[in-house]
Scaffold this motif. Structure first.
Motif, PDB file in Angstrom:
ATOM      1  N   THR A  95      22.180  52.932 -24.907  1.00  9.25           N
ATOM      2  CA  THR A  95      21.183  53.963 -24.632  1.00  9.25           C
ATOM      3  C   THR A  95      20.589  54.585 -25.892  1.00  9.25           C
ATOM      4  OG1 THR A  95      22.956  55.587 -24.485  1.00  9.25           O
ATOM      5  CG2 THR A  95      22.221  54.593 -22.417  1.00  9.25           C
ATOM      6  N   ASP A  96      21.065  54.147 -27.043  1.00  9.59           N
ATOM      7  CA  ASP A  96      20.558  54.719 -28.291  1.00  9.59           C
ATOM      8  C   ASP A  96      19.276  54.005 -28.714  1.00  9.59           C
ATOM      9  OD1 ASP A  96      20.010  55.697 -30.755  1.00  9.59           O
ATOM     10  OD2 ASP A  96      21.984  55.264 -31.639  1.00  9.59           O
ATOM     11  N   LEU A  97      18.162  54.692 -28.541  1.00 12.28           N
ATOM     12  CA  LEU A  97      16.856  54.086 -28.830  1.00 12.28           C
ATOM     13  C   LEU A  97      16.483  54.172 -30.316  1.00 12.28           C
ATOM     14  CD1 LEU A  97      15.014  55.547 -25.724  1.00 12.28           C
ATOM     15  CD2 LEU A  97      15.316  53.111 -26.173  1.00 12.28           C
ATOM     16  N   GLY A  98      17.375  54.745 -31.114  1.00 14.53           N
ATOM     17  CA  GLY A  98      17.056  55.026 -32.507  1.00 14.53           C
ATOM     18  C   GLY A  98      16.563  53.830 -33.296  1.00 14.53           C
ATOM     19  N   ALA A  99      17.319  52.731 -33.250  1.00 17.13           N
ATOM     20  CA  ALA A  99      16.964  51.561 -34.060  1.00 17.13           C
ATOM     21  C   ALA A  99      15.637  50.974 -33.591  1.00 17.13           C
ATOM     22  CB  ALA A  99      18.072  50.520 -33.976  1.00 17.13           C
ATOM     23  N   MET A 100      15.449  50.931 -32.276  1.00 22.90           N
ATOM     24  CA  MET A 100      14.204  50.365 -31.745  1.00 22.90           C
ATOM     25  C   MET A 100      13.009  51.206 -32.183  1.00 22.90           C
ATOM     26  SD  MET A 100      12.906  49.862 -27.814  1.00 22.90           S
ATOM     27  CE  MET A 100      12.059  51.437 -27.723  1.00 22.90           C
ATOM     28  N   LEU A 101      13.164  52.539 -32.112  1.00 25.08           N
ATOM     29  CA  LEU A 101      12.042  53.413 -32.469  1.00 25.08           C
ATOM     30  C   LEU A 101      11.766  53.387 -33.973  1.00 25.08           C
ATOM     31  CD1 LEU A 101      12.625  56.368 -29.983  1.00 25.08           C
ATOM     32  CD2 LEU A 101      10.880  54.574 -29.870  1.00 25.08           C
ATOM     33  N   ALA A 102      12.822  53.204 -34.759  1.00 30.47           N
ATOM     34  CA  ALA A 102      12.625  53.080 -36.215  1.00 30.47           C
ATOM     35  C   ALA A 102      11.805  51.822 -36.498  1.00 30.47           C
ATOM     36  CB  ALA A 102      13.976  53.003 -36.908  1.00 30.47           C
ATOM     37  N   SER A 103      12.116  50.765 -35.761  1.00 28.97           N
ATOM     38  CA  SER A 103      11.385  49.519 -35.922  1.00 28.97           C
ATOM     39  C   SER A 103       9.924  49.704 -35.491  1.00 28.97           C
ATOM     40  CB  SER A 103      12.080  48.445 -35.074  1.00 28.97           C
ATOM     41  OG  SER A 103      11.511  47.204 -35.289  1.00 28.97           O
ATOM     42  N   VAL A 104       9.735  50.420 -34.397  1.00 25.31           N
ATOM     43  CA  VAL A 104       8.368  50.712 -33.923  1.00 25.31           C
ATOM     44  C   VAL A 104       7.601  51.465 -35.016  1.00 25.31           C
ATOM     45  CG1 VAL A 104       7.009  52.080 -32.272  1.00 25.31           C
ATOM     46  CG2 VAL A 104       8.942  50.700 -31.464  1.00 25.31           C
ATOM     47  N   ASP A 105       8.245  52.479 -35.592  1.00 25.64           N
ATOM     48  CA  ASP A 105       7.601  53.282 -36.642  1.00 25.64           C
ATOM     49  C   ASP A 105       7.137  52.412 -37.802  1.00 25.64           C
ATOM     50  OD1 ASP A 105       7.705  55.685 -35.448  1.00 25.64           O
ATOM     51  OD2 ASP A 105       9.477  56.435 -36.540  1.00 25.64           O
ATOM     52  N   ARG A 106       7.989  51.439 -38.160  1.00 29.66           N
ATOM     53  CA  ARG A 106       7.686  50.613 -39.319  1.00 29.66           C
ATOM     54  C   ARG A 106       6.521  49.666 -39.058  1.00 29.66           C
ATOM     55  NH1 ARG A 106       6.126  50.285 -43.435  1.00 29.66           N
ATOM     56  NH2 ARG A 106       6.772  48.923 -45.146  1.00 29.66           N
ATOM     57  N   ILE A 107       6.525  49.041 -37.849  1.00 32.77           N
ATOM     58  CA  ILE A 107       5.519  47.990 -37.615  1.00 32.77           C
ATOM     59  C   ILE A 107       4.256  48.491 -36.907  1.00 32.77           C
ATOM     60  CG2 ILE A 107       7.273  46.164 -37.620  1.00 32.77           C
ATOM     61  CD1 ILE A 107       7.009  45.952 -34.583  1.00 32.77           C
ATOM     62  N   ALA A 108       4.347  49.617 -36.191  1.00 32.51           N
ATOM     63  CA  ALA A 108       3.200  50.070 -35.383  1.00 32.51           C
ATOM     64  C   ALA A 108       1.907  50.217 -36.184  1.00 32.51           C
ATOM     65  CB  ALA A 108       3.544  51.370 -34.660  1.00 32.51           C
ATOM     66  N   ALA A 143      12.012  51.474 -22.026  1.00 31.70           N
ATOM     67  CA  ALA A 143      11.803  51.324 -23.474  1.00 31.70           C
ATOM     68  C   ALA A 143      10.313  51.310 -23.800  1.00 31.70           C
ATOM     69  CB  ALA A 143      12.484  50.053 -23.963  1.00 31.70           C
ATOM     70  N   SER A 144       9.493  50.713 -22.919  1.00 28.70           N
ATOM     71  CA  SER A 144       8.046  50.698 -23.141  1.00 28.70           C
ATOM     72  C   SER A 144       7.501  52.123 -23.123  1.00 28.70           C
ATOM     73  CB  SER A 144       7.345  49.860 -22.067  1.00 28.70           C
ATOM     74  OG  SER A 144       7.706  48.516 -22.167  1.00 28.70           O
ATOM     75  N   ARG A 145       8.023  52.907 -22.183  1.00 29.64           N
ATOM     76  CA  ARG A 145       7.593  54.311 -22.106  1.00 29.64           C
ATOM     77  C   ARG A 145       7.974  55.053 -23.392  1.00 29.64           C
ATOM     78  NH1 ARG A 145       4.222  58.257 -19.972  1.00 29.64           N
ATOM     79  NH2 ARG A 145       5.176  60.192 -20.664  1.00 29.64           N
ATOM     80  N   ALA A 146       9.164  54.735 -23.899  1.00 29.74           N
ATOM     81  CA  ALA A 146       9.614  55.388 -25.140  1.00 29.74           C
ATOM     82  C   ALA A 146       8.691  55.027 -26.300  1.00 29.74           C
ATOM     83  CB  ALA A 146      11.056  54.987 -25.449  1.00 29.74           C
ATOM     84  N   VAL A 147       8.228  53.784 -26.325  1.00 28.81           N
ATOM     85  CA  VAL A 147       7.297  53.342 -27.376  1.00 28.81           C
ATOM     86  C   VAL A 147       5.990  54.131 -27.249  1.00 28.81           C
ATOM     87  CG1 VAL A 147       5.889  51.400 -28.190  1.00 28.81           C
ATOM     88  CG2 VAL A 147       8.298  51.041 -27.612  1.00 28.81           C
ATOM     89  N   LEU A 148       5.546  54.288 -26.011  1.00 24.76           N
ATOM     90  CA  LEU A 148       4.303  55.033 -25.764  1.00 24.76           C
ATOM     91  C   LEU A 148       4.454  56.487 -26.225  1.00 24.76           C
ATOM     92  CD1 LEU A 148       1.528  54.528 -24.352  1.00 24.76           C
ATOM     93  CD2 LEU A 148       2.551  55.498 -22.285  1.00 24.76           C
ATOM     94  N   GLU A 149       5.587  57.088 -25.883  1.00 30.04           N
ATOM     95  CA  GLU A 149       5.833  58.485 -26.259  1.00 30.04           C
ATOM     96  C   GLU A 149       5.938  58.642 -27.769  1.00 30.04           C
ATOM     97  OE1 GLU A 149       9.166  60.024 -24.050  1.00 30.04           O
ATOM     98  OE2 GLU A 149       8.050  59.943 -22.161  1.00 30.04           O
ATOM     99  N   ALA A 150       6.347  57.557 -28.430  1.00 26.84           N
ATOM    100  CA  ALA A 150       6.439  57.599 -29.887  1.00 26.84           C
ATOM    101  C   ALA A 150       5.059  57.406 -30.528  1.00 26.84           C
ATOM    102  CB  ALA A 150       7.416  56.524 -30.374  1.00 26.84           C
ATOM    103  N   GLY A 151       4.037  57.258 -29.689  1.00 29.93           N
ATOM    104  CA  GLY A 151       2.670  57.203 -30.198  1.00 29.93           C
ATOM    105  C   GLY A 151       2.130  55.810 -30.423  1.00 29.93           C
ATOM    106  N   SER A 152       2.845  54.793 -29.954  1.00 29.43           N
ATOM    107  CA  SER A 152       2.373  53.424 -30.147  1.00 29.43           C
ATOM    108  C   SER A 152       2.049  52.787 -28.797  1.00 29.43           C
ATOM    109  CB  SER A 152       3.434  52.589 -30.849  1.00 29.43           C
ATOM    110  OG  SER A 152       3.763  53.207 -32.071  1.00 29.43           O
ATOM    111  N   GLU A 153       1.413  51.638 -28.862  1.00 31.68           N
ATOM    112  CA  GLU A 153       1.019  50.995 -27.601  1.00 31.68           C
ATOM    113  C   GLU A 153       1.947  49.837 -27.269  1.00 31.68           C
ATOM    114  OE1 GLU A 153      -3.108  50.713 -26.627  1.00 31.68           O
ATOM    115  OE2 GLU A 153      -2.853  48.640 -25.985  1.00 31.68           O
ATOM    116  N   PRO A 154       2.654  49.931 -26.152  1.00 33.16           N
ATOM    117  CA  PRO A 154       3.577  48.850 -25.781  1.00 33.16           C
ATOM    118  C   PRO A 154       2.908  47.762 -24.940  1.00 33.16           C
ATOM    119  CG  PRO A 154       3.866  50.693 -24.293  1.00 33.16           C
ATOM    120  CD  PRO A 154       2.750  51.077 -25.238  1.00 33.16           C
ATOM    121  N   ILE A 155       3.498  46.578 -24.968  1.00 33.68           N
ATOM    122  CA  ILE A 155       3.203  45.544 -23.975  1.00 33.68           C
ATOM    123  C   ILE A 155       4.496  45.391 -23.181  1.00 33.68           C
ATOM    124  CG2 ILE A 155       2.586  43.128 -23.554  1.00 33.68           C
ATOM    125  CD1 ILE A 155       1.149  43.143 -26.292  1.00 33.68           C
TER     126      ILE A 155
END
Lengths: 233, 290
Positions: free
Chosen positions: B25-38, B61-73
């Motif tokens: 349930t720890d989204l930290g690593a995924m969101l860090a990756s999103v931050d880097r590549i978005a 997880a897609s919703r979390a990407v959206l909330e982090a300000g990026s666009e998910p597929i």
């Protein structure tokens, strides 16, 4: 035919020990399990020997014509009523359908001696392959006589999936992709592949399946009767 | 308001990346990756129990990407859900603001971490595309009207370089017919062969986003050739990486060359850096896309 394979002997022993059985009667099947070499006379003799080695008494054994035929199995068990009465349990070397038929025919606890694995084609003696799932909604008309429901490991109706490589299946890598075979055979026969094969009707295979030709005949007779009566009025 | 749709519509060359939800349930690593590549991507794929191994759902997880300000597929496979759950999750995705969907078959469970699982495959990817197109038109798969529909940008997977190519292309065209508007493809190995086949799909009206895989080490190449049936790294590419004193640098250079070559022949690239997010940044910058 129904393909069966031997059940782990330790599970059979555990089943017998579970009810404290010491004496066992064995039943086989003269049809599928005989052809599959899992429940014919030689296999029953081997099982009897194995059980005796393990300290059990075998009160007798019988191979009926077709284990899953209720009338025939009742008749067979009646012929051996003494040997069955002398046993604490009946071990059946047939598919699960046969096991249940025997269980409905005798008053002793009945245990499966085999695992039922699939409805199989006999490719050659002793070599069986699954080609049909008895799904009740046949698509072989669209798929050049090759069943994707069964022979594609994912059961996809439209394919190939993204894992196909050089015409081979990604799951069973030593096999050709079922969808490649289908499309090739359709093309060879000058037939056009369906644009999209629609989703399957799984309600055609609701459990438990049942079919009564007698009831169907009665229904047809009633319909004919109604039509005749209707014509007269 | 899908940025991916807008970019594809105006013919902009798009870049997509990919992240995997956590096994937990720890989204930290995924969101860090999103931050880097978005900042370098138009949209980021969020995988759905990839490789038939357990991960947090792509939906959440897609919703979390959206909330982090990026666009998910939002990726949806046919492996784990029946037609009720698939439609229900698609409706949920729309209400969660997920506009891009990639519909794929899904790997077989026997290759994953739950090999005793039942592979559902109630629908296949083509059928699910048709269903999703129906949701876009305001009806469920029975044709019953929905109380509020969707307007997804629908994507599918394709493997243009796989043989037999006629069957492969026929299959991809079938997906376009079923509703696919864009393809994200398996990794490109031969740009010329790829371009020729992608042209057929583009002529049929679909956008093609070419897969670019970072062949970052001998181990990765071995893994692909041995474990991922369907992706065979040709000898000359394998040699180029394995014989290089710095395989990672060489892989970045190869991927960059591929992106540059693909610029003129397809609609975008889907970069799969296999965890090396910095490499994605280098590739996009190196290809002059940043």
């Amino acid at each position: 035919m129904i393909i069966t394979k031997p059940r782990d002997f330790s599970r059979i022993i555990a089943n017998l020990e579970g009810i404290g059985a010491k004496r066992v009667f064995l039943m086989g099947c003269g049809q599928c399990a005989t052809v599959a070499k899992t429940g014919g006379e030689p296999e029953l003799e081997a099982m009897a020997a194995q059980l005796r080695d393990a300290g059990y008494e075998v009160t007798g054994w019988a191979v009926g014509e077709v284990a899953c035929h209720l009338g025939g199995t009742k008749l067979e068990t009646r012929k051996r009523v003494g040997d069955i009465a002398a046993a604490d349990a009946v071990l059946v070397l047939s598919c699960g359908a046969g096991v249940q038929t025997v269980a409905d025919s005798v008053d002793r606890p009945v245990f499966p001696g085999l695992e039922s694995v699939f409805l199989g084609n006999v490719i050659r003696a002793g070599v069986f392959e699954e080609r049909c799932q008895t799904c009740g909604d046949c698509v072989l008309d669209l798929t050049a006589g090759i069943c994707p429901v069964t022979t594609c490991p994912k059961g996809l109706l439209n394919g190939p999936c993204g894992g196909m490589w050089d015409g081979m299946c990604e799951v069973l890598t030593d096999r050709e992709c079922a969808h490649v075979r289908i499309r090739r055979r359709l093309a060879e026969q000058g037939r056009v592949a369906a644009k999209v094969v629609p989703p399957k009707d799984f309600s055609a295979k609701l459990k438990p399946g049942s079919l009564s030709l007698r009831e169907e005949r009665r229904r047809d007779a009633r319909k004919r009767h109604d039509v005749t009566q209707g014509g007269r009025s | 308001m899908s940025k991916l749709r807008d970019a594809l519509d105006v013919g902009q060359f798009v870049v997509t990346g990919e992240v995997a939800p956590p096994h937990g349930t720890d989204l930290g690593a995924m969101l860090a990756s999103v931050d880097r590549i978005a900042p370098y991507c138009h949209a980021i794929n969020v995988t759905d129990n990839q490789g038939a191994t357990l991960h947090l759902s792509s939906l959440a997880a897609s919703r979390a990407v959206l909330e982090a300000g990026s666009e998910p597929i939002f990726q949806q496979t046919c492996r784990d859900r029946n037609r009720l759950a698939l439609q229900s999750d698609l409706l949920a995705a729309w209400t969660l603001g997920l506009e891009n969907v990639l519909i794929v078959t899904g790997d077989d469970p026997r290759g994953g971490d739950h090999p005793k699982a039942k592979g559902v495959f109630d629908l296949d990817s083509t059928q699910l595309l048709e269903v999703a197109r129906g949701l876009n038109e305001g009806v469920d798969m029975n044709g019953a009207p929905l109380d509020g529909g969707c307007d997804f940008l629908l994507g599918a997977a394709a493997f243009p370089e796989a043989e037999p190519s006629d069957i492969q292309l026929e299959r991809a065209l079938q997906k376009i017919e079923a509703g696919a508007r864009f393809f994200q493809t398996q990794a490109v190995m031969d740009v010329d062969v790829f371009a020729e086949r992608a042209a057929v799909l583009r002529e049929a009206g679909a956008k093609v986003i070419a897969g670019v895989l970072l062949l970052k080490s001998a181990r990765v190449i071995r893994f692909i050739n041995e474990r991922l049936a369907g992706l065979m790294v040709p000898e000359h590419l394998a040699k180029r990486i394995t014989e290089s004193p710095n395989p990672l640098e060489e892989a970045v250079e190869l991927a960059t060359e591929q992106v540059v070559a693909l610029r003129d022949v397809v609609d975008g690239v889907h970069i799969m850096p296999l965890g090396a997010d910095e490499a994605l940044v280098s590739i996009v910058e190196g290809a002059g896309l940043a």
